[in-house]
Design a protein around this motif. Sequence first.
Motif, PDB file in Angstrom:
ATOM      1  N   GLU A  47      21.412  68.253 -36.323  1.00 55.39           N
ATOM      2  CA  GLU A  47      22.800  68.173 -36.850  1.00 55.39           C
ATOM      3  C   GLU A  47      23.467  66.723 -36.517  1.00 55.39           C
ATOM      4  OE1 GLU A  47      22.222  70.862 -34.760  1.00 55.39           O
ATOM      5  OE2 GLU A  47      21.649  72.210 -36.739  1.00 55.39           O
ATOM      6  N   THR A  48      22.896  66.278 -35.237  1.00 55.45           N
ATOM      7  CA  THR A  48      23.390  64.770 -35.059  1.00 55.45           C
ATOM      8  C   THR A  48      22.738  63.765 -35.717  1.00 55.45           C
ATOM      9  OG1 THR A  48      23.696  65.669 -32.479  1.00 55.45           O
ATOM     10  CG2 THR A  48      23.516  63.371 -32.947  1.00 55.45           C
ATOM     11  N   TYR A  49      21.563  64.171 -36.061  1.00 55.18           N
ATOM     12  CA  TYR A  49      20.760  63.025 -36.936  1.00 55.18           C
ATOM     13  C   TYR A  49      21.386  63.153 -38.397  1.00 55.18           C
ATOM     14  CZ  TYR A  49      17.796  62.412 -32.885  1.00 55.18           C
ATOM     15  OH  TYR A  49      17.184  62.215 -31.796  1.00 55.18           O
ATOM     16  N   ASP A  50      21.787  64.658 -38.887  1.00 53.67           N
ATOM     17  CA  ASP A  50      22.306  64.451 -40.313  1.00 53.67           C
ATOM     18  C   ASP A  50      23.480  63.889 -40.285  1.00 53.67           C
ATOM     19  OD1 ASP A  50      19.801  65.884 -40.865  1.00 53.67           O
ATOM     20  OD2 ASP A  50      20.941  67.815 -40.657  1.00 53.67           O
ATOM     21  N   THR A  51      24.278  64.135 -39.509  1.00 56.12           N
ATOM     22  CA  THR A  51      25.853  63.335 -39.480  1.00 56.12           C
ATOM     23  C   THR A  51      25.634  61.964 -39.142  1.00 56.12           C
ATOM     24  OG1 THR A  51      26.626  65.578 -38.091  1.00 56.12           O
ATOM     25  CG2 THR A  51      27.907  63.479 -37.947  1.00 56.12           C
ATOM     26  N   ALA A  52      24.764  61.525 -38.299  1.00 56.34           N
ATOM     27  CA  ALA A  52      24.610  60.157 -38.282  1.00 56.34           C
ATOM     28  C   ALA A  52      24.246  59.468 -39.669  1.00 56.34           C
ATOM     29  CB  ALA A  52      23.547  59.699 -37.217  1.00 56.34           C
ATOM     30  N   SER A  53      23.069  60.247 -40.280  1.00 60.80           N
ATOM     31  CA  SER A  53      22.803  59.406 -41.495  1.00 60.80           C
ATOM     32  C   SER A  53      23.826  59.700 -42.540  1.00 60.80           C
ATOM     33  CB  SER A  53      21.432  60.404 -41.831  1.00 60.80           C
ATOM     34  OG  SER A  53      21.943  61.608 -42.322  1.00 60.80           O
ATOM     35  N   ASP A  54      24.503  60.560 -42.393  1.00 59.56           N
ATOM     36  CA  ASP A  54      25.795  60.588 -43.410  1.00 59.56           C
ATOM     37  C   ASP A  54      26.762  59.316 -43.192  1.00 59.56           C
ATOM     38  OD1 ASP A  54      25.298  62.829 -45.047  1.00 59.56           O
ATOM     39  OD2 ASP A  54      26.323  64.318 -43.719  1.00 59.56           O
ATOM     40  N   ILE A  55      26.853  59.099 -41.877  1.00 54.21           N
ATOM     41  CA  ILE A  55      27.899  58.240 -41.496  1.00 54.21           C
ATOM     42  C   ILE A  55      27.324  56.844 -41.921  1.00 54.21           C
ATOM     43  CG2 ILE A  55      28.736  56.886 -39.706  1.00 54.21           C
ATOM     44  CD1 ILE A  55      29.164  59.536 -38.094  1.00 54.21           C
ATOM     45  N   VAL A  56      26.291  56.384 -41.780  1.00 49.32           N
ATOM     46  CA  VAL A  56      25.466  55.498 -42.134  1.00 49.32           C
ATOM     47  C   VAL A  56      25.693  55.271 -43.617  1.00 49.32           C
ATOM     48  CG1 VAL A  56      23.399  54.140 -42.360  1.00 49.32           C
ATOM     49  CG2 VAL A  56      23.835  54.977 -40.215  1.00 49.32           C
ATOM     50  N   PHE A  57      25.099  56.329 -44.117  1.00 50.71           N
ATOM     51  CA  PHE A  57      25.143  56.064 -45.852  1.00 50.71           C
ATOM     52  C   PHE A  57      26.647  56.010 -46.530  1.00 50.71           C
ATOM     53  CE2 PHE A  57      26.038  58.042 -50.000  1.00 50.71           C
ATOM     54  CZ  PHE A  57      24.995  57.567 -50.569  1.00 50.71           C
ATOM     55  N   TRP A  58      27.597  56.680 -46.126  1.00 54.47           N
ATOM     56  CA  TRP A  58      28.843  56.682 -46.418  1.00 54.47           C
ATOM     57  C   TRP A  58      29.565  55.059 -46.071  1.00 54.47           C
ATOM     58  CZ3 TRP A  58      29.952  58.608 -50.563  1.00 54.47           C
ATOM     59  CH2 TRP A  58      29.312  60.020 -50.924  1.00 54.47           C
ATOM     60  N   SER A  59      29.034  54.684 -44.843  1.00 59.61           N
ATOM     61  CA  SER A  59      29.508  53.276 -44.357  1.00 59.61           C
ATOM     62  C   SER A  59      29.019  52.067 -45.132  1.00 59.61           C
ATOM     63  CB  SER A  59      29.406  53.070 -42.828  1.00 59.61           C
ATOM     64  OG  SER A  59      29.850  54.026 -42.015  1.00 59.61           O
ATOM     65  N   VAL A  60      27.835  52.247 -45.476  1.00 61.02           N
ATOM     66  CA  VAL A  60      27.145  51.448 -46.439  1.00 61.02           C
ATOM     67  C   VAL A  60      27.364  51.400 -47.713  1.00 61.02           C
ATOM     68  CG1 VAL A  60      24.991  50.503 -47.176  1.00 61.02           C
ATOM     69  CG2 VAL A  60      25.081  50.858 -44.841  1.00 61.02           C
ATOM     70  N   PHE A  61      27.726  52.682 -48.306  1.00 56.69           N
ATOM     71  CA  PHE A  61      28.371  52.766 -49.827  1.00 56.69           C
ATOM     72  C   PHE A  61      29.674  52.016 -49.702  1.00 56.69           C
ATOM     73  CE2 PHE A  61      30.597  55.270 -52.834  1.00 56.69           C
ATOM     74  CZ  PHE A  61      29.529  55.198 -54.144  1.00 56.69           C
TER      75      PHE A  61
END
Length: 161
Positions: A47-61
């Motif tokens: 869940e930590t990795y999924d949350t981090a990937s969501d944060i990275v994706f939406w930040s870049v977006f």
Amino acid sequence: MRFAQLCWVLSFAVGGFCVVYYFIIREQQLPIIAGVVRGVTEGRSNETYDTASDIVFWSVFAVMVSVLIVQITLLVSFMSRRPGVRWWQLATFIVQAILLAISLELVATDGDGQVLRQLLPLQCGLVLLGLLVSTLPAAIAWSARRVDVKRGFSGPVGPEA
């Protein structure tokens, strides 16, 4: 000036395509981003990795969209001959170059992201070319005039003339 404007408009088209494409391939990119984050630090829950990937994706977006909107606004200001706009355009180019470096390391690493690996540098190149062309002497003279000068007869018109 028209060539600089064309470079900027083409960069907006490429950037707009990148934003839409990046959103479309979101589901394929999230596990790849999670894998990159997992490579940085091990031993966390999924869940930590999924949350981090969501944060990275939406930040870049969000940065991609924000830079594109700001660049469009700055081009309108530049074409209206506002002073100092080139410096702001340079600042957006620097942010875009940083975004490119982050995107190539974290986001566009595999699979469908290969299209972004080709188009994001193209967008940066078009922005840089437009910025460089807008600093040529003819472009500087164009922006220093503040208004367009109409050529032709400037006297009174009509029967009184």
